[in-house]
Structure formats: C-alpha cells, structure tokens
Scaffold this active site. Structure first.
Site, PDB file in Angstrom:
ATOM      1  N   PHE A   1       1.296  -1.168  -0.115  1.00  0.00           N
ATOM      2  CA  PHE A   1       0.022   0.123   0.070  1.00  0.00           C
ATOM      3  C   PHE A   1       0.538   1.693  -0.181  1.00  0.00           C
ATOM      4  O   PHE A   1       1.888   1.174   1.087  1.00  0.00           O
ATOM      5  CB  PHE A   1      -0.767  -0.364   1.057  1.00  0.00           C
ATOM      6  CG  PHE A   1      -2.075   1.111   1.141  1.00  0.00           C
ATOM      7  CD1 PHE A   1      -3.488   1.109   0.328  1.00  0.00           C
ATOM      8  CD2 PHE A   1      -1.429   2.295   1.530  1.00  0.00           C
ATOM      9  CE1 PHE A   1      -4.262   2.136  -0.019  1.00  0.00           C
ATOM     10  CE2 PHE A   1      -2.254   3.492   1.820  1.00  0.00           C
ATOM     11  CZ  PHE A   1      -2.923   3.691   0.792  1.00  0.00           C
TER      12      PHE A   1
ATOM     13  N   ASP B   1       9.050   2.690   2.104  1.00  0.00           N
ATOM     14  CA  ASP B   1       8.077   3.453   2.309  1.00  0.00           C
ATOM     15  C   ASP B   1       7.834   3.201   3.838  1.00  0.00           C
ATOM     16  O   ASP B   1       6.955   2.083   4.161  1.00  0.00           O
ATOM     17  CB  ASP B   1       6.634   2.859   1.587  1.00  0.00           C
ATOM     18  CG  ASP B   1       5.433   3.753   1.926  1.00  0.00           C
ATOM     19  OD1 ASP B   1       5.744   4.121   3.045  1.00  0.00           O
ATOM     20  OD2 ASP B   1       4.739   3.827   1.226  1.00  0.00           O
TER      21      ASP B   1
ATOM     22  N   LYS C   1       2.628  10.750   7.420  1.00  0.00           N
ATOM     23  CA  LYS C   1       1.183  10.539   8.731  1.00  0.00           C
ATOM     24  C   LYS C   1       1.972  11.149   9.481  1.00  0.00           C
ATOM     25  O   LYS C   1       1.652  12.650   9.907  1.00  0.00           O
ATOM     26  CB  LYS C   1       1.093   9.509   8.996  1.00  0.00           C
ATOM     27  CG  LYS C   1       0.669   8.904   8.212  1.00  0.00           C
ATOM     28  CD  LYS C   1      -0.137   7.561   7.584  1.00  0.00           C
ATOM     29  CE  LYS C   1      -1.129   7.150   6.858  1.00  0.00           C
ATOM     30  NZ  LYS C   1      -0.862   5.752   5.393  1.00  0.00           N
TER      31      LYS C   1
HETATM   32  C1  LIG Z   1      -1.341   5.972   4.155  1.00  0.00           C
HETATM   33  C2  LIG Z   1      -0.153   5.612   3.688  1.00  0.00           C
HETATM   34  C3  LIG Z   1       0.424   6.222   2.139  1.00  0.00           C
HETATM   35  C4  LIG Z   1       0.078   7.383   1.620  1.00  0.00           C
HETATM   36  O1  LIG Z   1      -0.086   8.452   1.992  1.00  0.00           O
HETATM   37  P1  LIG Z   1      -1.607   9.280   2.162  1.00  0.00           P
HETATM   38  O2  LIG Z   1      -0.613  10.645   2.685  1.00  0.00           O
HETATM   39  O3  LIG Z   1      -2.518   8.962   2.431  1.00  0.00           O
HETATM   40  O4  LIG Z   1      -1.206   9.630   0.678  1.00  0.00           O
HETATM   41  C5  LIG Z   1       1.529   6.068   2.300  1.00  0.00           C
HETATM   42  N1  LIG Z   1       1.968   3.858   2.018  1.00  0.00           N
HETATM   43  C6  LIG Z   1       1.750   4.004   3.644  1.00  0.00           C
HETATM   44  C7  LIG Z   1       2.731   2.649   3.340  1.00  0.00           C
HETATM   45  C8  LIG Z   1       1.033   4.691   4.008  1.00  0.00           C
HETATM   46  O5  LIG Z   1       0.274   4.439   5.228  1.00  0.00           O
END
Ligand SMILES: *Cc1c(COP(=O)(O)O)cnc(C)c1O
Length: 409
Positions: A142, A227, A256
């Site tokens: 994700f 990520d 985040k």
């Molecule tokens: C939440 C998340 C994203 C996307 O972030 P947004 O601020 O919603 O665009 C990408 N990678 C990971 C691992 C995430 O948990």
C-alpha cells in the site's frame, strides 16, 4: 438546535462521495489518546488516523507552534527562502542519516516523488535506456491512491476501472528473496517496499529478509527505497522500522506522524547522488515545505525525542502485545505486532472485523478493520499502561459477549 449524530451522518452521507464507509460515530473533539463524539461520549483512539496522530490529539506543544507560526507566516511558495524549512530539513536528514530531503504534503505525493527520483537516477546515473526503467514493488503493497500508485497495487478494489495504468512496475512476493533476484534486470531502478506492511494487515517479514534485500540491491546497483509513511517515527518501537534490521536505505518516504496530527506533511529523503537530478523546475508543490508545515514538522520530530515516544512505543507495545496474547477466545486466530502497531487476526466464520469494531465502538474503543479479518490496535505513542489495561479488559469483555451471543443463537 443541536443535530443528532444520526442527522449529521445523514448529511455527510448525502453530500460526500461514498469512497469511505465510516463507523457510525460523529467525532468533534480530541485530546491526547481520547476522542469525543458530539454527544460527549468518550473513546480511546486505537486508530490514530492510520498513525498520523502518534503525538496524540491536540498536543499542546504542536498546537502552540501552529498558532505562533500561523500568525507569523503561513505560506509563501518555494519561490522564496523561508526561515523554517532549513531547520526542519536539517533535523530530518540528521535523524534519518540521509543527506537531502524533498518536502511534500501527503504520503502519496512523497511516494510519487520517490518514483520520479528513482527513474531520473536510473537514466542519469545508471544509464538505463530511455523510458525503460523498472521499479520493483511487492505483493500486498500500500503506497497511496494516485493513478500511478494504484497501477502497481495488488488490491483490485483500488485499481478496478481506473486504467489505463502506468507501466514500469514489476511485482514480486513479499518476504521472498528468490522472487527479488528473479525480477532484477539491467533496467531495474529501485525496489520500493514497506519494511512492515501496514494496510496489508501489519505483516512482519522474517528478520533476515531486509538485510538480504539490502545486500542484493547493493550488488545489483538497485536503489532500496523504504516507504515508512506508517512504520516510521516510532510506530514500531524504533525511530525507523529499518533500524530493527540495522540497515540503511537509499531512499526513505515519511508522512503521517510527521505532521504531528495537525497538518499533512510528507517528505522523500535520499542521498545527494540520487537527489542531484532534481533540478529547478523538475518537480515541486505549492504547499510542499510551506512555513506552517515546516514549523510543525520540526517540532513534531523534537517532541518525539523529548517525550521519548520511541521508547514508550517499544515498552508499551511489548506490554500490550503480551497482554493481548493472554486472551483466550475462539474468535482470535493470531496476534502480531511491533511497537504500538498490533494486528489481531480474527476468525471471520464467527464474526467479521467490521462488526467487532462496531461492538468496540459501543464500549468506547475506536479501531478499524483491515481486509475484514484484522483489527488494528495502533494508539497514539503517548499511551500509558493504565489505558492499555483498560483497552485489553474492554476487548476481552467484548469478545466474551460476542462468544456468548453466538452460543445462544
Ligand atoms: C498512508 C500511507 C500512504 C499514503 O499516504 P497518504 O497521506 O494517504 O497519501 C503511503 N504509504 C503507506 C505505507 C501508508 O501507510
């Protein structure tokens, strides 16, 4: 007249696109680990907005900075230098061990930035033939919701009918070294991966996997881009999840919690070698790194250190996990986690995740299922033992009531 929660839900539902299916509660206030609905009922936040609220709601230090900075200077665009961006990025680079940072706003934008960086590096430094660069991603990933990112998602719900898809991505198996070896070609620019998969259900790979991945990427001149939008900044009991494996990535994506639960702040970090190819005009964002975001971002990082949130995540996380594992219930299949990031896998033949979350909501715990079968417990990193004890007790009680109901049915 005060509107009932039901009326407010009706209004939001009427005017909002249906890309979410929220639990039936209308929140209007948050403080620390607690949230309140419009009727004044109190809930323990076990979601933390997918880890965006690691500092807790309305952290006084961060709210103060938000007020102060918004009175001084909110947004200027990157057409000018500002006195907040340098200090923010200096802090971020020194903490992460990477040399150069490119600030954005949402996580998905920072992932897009990483993809662009990897591609440019492939053409300019690695000399991959024009438009042939490949980025390896893993099954169950994700990384966000843009058209390019969903192009390499393995989740059909987020892909379906959004084509044509962006080419240039190759999917391998998670936690599988041979799969990575087989996928690497002379055109491979990077491997983009979550060190622990969050949205897939808090999937923790074998401890040898990431060090081995690091080795293979280095041997093949492939960038390792992590990520850590969700796993980073203390969530797993280390500042960055990659520290569990004692490796260093070539690229790191944060978001985040970087916004301190107040603003969308994200960043892509990498080496000077990779970042040198972002020249003026090649990439940008009106809000990326704006003074308000930079001030909040810097203070968010400082508060994590000052309040020892990483240590707390590690300590309370281990305790929480151990306490959850003591619960005996036919509903529970597996409990796993690292730091304050716990996934509870349930037997959906007895009850599905959404219904458990609805029961928990009634008892004052807010959580959210992922993939119908996994309940996530990811509270703000400031949570204390007594709150965990209450959560475990309440969860146990909820399971018991569900079991008894089942038996009586
Ligand atoms: C939440 C998340 C994203 C996307 O972030 P947004 O601020 O919603 O665009 C990408 N990678 C990971 C691992 C995430 O948990």
């Amino acid at each position: 007249m005060v509107e009932s929660q039901e009326e407010q839900i009706k209004k939001e539902s009427e005017f909002s696109a249906k890309n979410y299916k929220p639990l039936p509660v209308v929140l209007s206030k948050g403080k620390g680990v607690w949230l309140w609905d419009t009727d004044g009922n109190k809930y323990l936040d076990m979601m933390s907005a997918y880890s965006a609220v690691s500092h807790g709601h309305a952290h006084p230090e961060l709210v103060k900075v938000l007020h102060q900075q918004s009175e001084l200077l909110g947004i200027t665009s990157r057409a000018f230098y500002t006195n907040t961006l340098g200090p923010f990025l200096e802090k971020l680079t020194s903490m992460s061990g990477l040399e150069v940072a490119l600030p954005m706003n949402t996580g998905a934008e920072a992932v897009e930035t990483a993809i662009k960086a990897a591609r440019r590096w492939a053409y300019k430094t690695k000399k991959v033939e024009a438009n042939k660069a490949e980025i390896i991603v893993v099954e169950g990933n994700f990384h966000g919701r843009t058209t390019t990112i969903i192009s390499f998602s393995s989740d059909n719900e987020s892909r379906e009918d959004f084509g044509p898809y962006t080419p240039g991505f190759v999917t391998i198996k998670y936690n599988n070294i041979d799969s990575l070896k087989d996928a690497i070609t002379k055109n491979t620019a990077a491997l983009l991966v979550e060190p622990i998969q969050g949205e897939a259900g808090i999937i923790i790979p074998d401890s040898e996997w990431l060090p081995e991945v690091r080795k293979i990427c280095t041997e093949n001149n492939v960038l390792l881009i992590l990520d850590e939008i969700q796993s980073g900044l203390g969530r797993t009991g280390k500042m960055f999840a990659f520290e569990h494996s004692s490796i260093k990535p070539d690229g790191l994506i944060l978001g985040k919690a970087l916004g301190g639960g107040l603003l969308p702040v994200s960043c892509f970090l990498s080496t000077s070698e990779v970042m040198q190819w972002f020249v003026p005009g090649s990439h940008g964002s009106t809000f990326g790194g704006y003074p308000l975001a930079a001030a909040i971002g810097k203070r968010s990082l400082e508060v994590i250190e000052e309040e020892k949130l990483v240590e707390n995540s590690n300590q309370q996380g281990s305790y929480f996990l151990a306490e959850l594992k003591k619960i005996e219930s036919p509903i529970l299949k597996q409990i796993r986690g690292k730091g304050l990031w716990i996934g509870v896998e349930i037997d959906t033949k007895i009850i599905n995740g959404r219904n458990i979350c609805k029961h928990l909501l009634k008892k004052g715990i807010l959580s959210k299922e992922t993939h119908a079968s996994i309940i996530r417990f990811a509270p703000p990193l400031i949570i204390e033992k007594k709150e965990i004890d209450w959560a475990v007790h309440t969860f146990k009680e909820t399971l018991k009531e569900i079991e008894e109901n089942q038996i009586h049915q």
